[in-house]
Structures are given as structure tokens and as C-alpha cells.
Motif scaffolding. Structure first.
Motif, PDB file in Angstrom:
ATOM      1  N   TYR A   2      38.713-133.004  76.813  1.00  0.00           N
ATOM      2  CA  TYR A   2      38.105-131.694  76.639  1.00  0.00           C
ATOM      3  C   TYR A   2      39.210-130.709  76.237  1.00  0.00           C
ATOM      4  N   CYS A   5      41.965-129.252  78.678  1.00  0.00           N
ATOM      5  CA  CYS A   5      41.879-129.854  80.016  1.00  0.00           C
ATOM      6  C   CYS A   5      43.052-130.800  80.215  1.00  0.00           C
ATOM      7  N   CYS A  42      36.955-135.357  82.538  1.00  0.00           N
ATOM      8  CA  CYS A  42      36.916-135.116  83.964  1.00  0.00           C
ATOM      9  C   CYS A  42      35.467-134.752  84.332  1.00  0.00           C
ATOM     10  N   HIS A  45      34.007-131.262  83.219  1.00  0.00           N
ATOM     11  CA  HIS A  45      33.744-131.097  81.789  1.00  0.00           C
ATOM     12  C   HIS A  45      32.714-132.084  81.295  1.00  0.00           C
TER      13      HIS A  45
HETATM   14 ZN    ZN Z   1      38.204-131.508  82.082  1.00  0.00          ZN
END
Ligand code: ZN
Length: 100
Positions: A2, A5, A42, A45
Motif C-alpha cells: 500500500y 505503508c 497489512c 490497508h
Molecule cells: Zn498497510
């Protein structure tokens, strides 16, 4: 993968901790559960992508082109994140102007 991230997906092995691997082509549309069709995200996200209107494509392995719900685009790869701005919106505006 992402934009910006830095939180690692805990495990990217297909079938384990599956919630941290996103199906690039959704299972419901025939996407396989294999490394060729899984992208590490993750959990936060992953939820944002599933429910928040974000979309992405994978133009090449390890490179992800994200589009926000507001038309902004971001390129993410192992080097980091590149903000491409509102390129899609600009293109749409240009198309509209040409048609007018
Ligand atoms: Zn993330």
C-alpha cells in the motif's frame, strides 16, 4: 504494498494468514490463490482496499498502481511510493474537453 505503508504483511505464503494477502483478481472472479495473484497488504490497508474504494493494478511483478477513491494515483514498488497526482482525473478532464 500500500502507498507509504511500511508495516510488513506477517506472512505472504498462500493459505497462511490469508487475511494479509490480497487477491489481485478476486476469488469471486476466478482469481487463483497463488503467489502470482497475491499481494501483501497489512490488515488495516487490506480492509481499506476491500471496503474503502481503493483499487490497484499490477503492471508488472512487484509494482502496484493504486487509484484512490478521489482519482489520485500512486505507484508503489520496492523502491517506495511515487505520488502520480491526479493523473486519471486530468485525463478524464482532457477527454471531456475534447468531446465538448
Ligand atoms: Zn498497510
Amino acid at each position: 504494498m500500500y502507498p507509504w505503508c511500511t508495516r510488513p504483511a506477517r506472512n505472504t505464503v498462500p493459505g497462511e494468514h490469508a487475511a494479509d494477502c490480497d487477491h489481485i483478481t478476486p476469488r469471486g472472479r476466478g482469481g487463483p490463490t497463488c503467489s502470482c495473484n497475491l499481494a501483501p497488504l497489512c490488515r488495516r490497508h487490506h480492509r481499506l482496499k476491500t471496503h474503502g474504494g481503493w483499487t490497484y493494478t499490477q503492471p508488472e511483478r512487484g509494482t502496484y498502481l493504486w487509484a484512490s477513491p478521489h482519482g489520485y494515483t500512486y505507484l508503489r514498488n520496492h523502491h517506495g511510493t511515487l505520488d502520480l497526482g491526479a493523473d486519471l482525473t486530468t485525463q478524464h478532464t482532457a477527454q471531456r474537453l475534447r468531446r465538448a
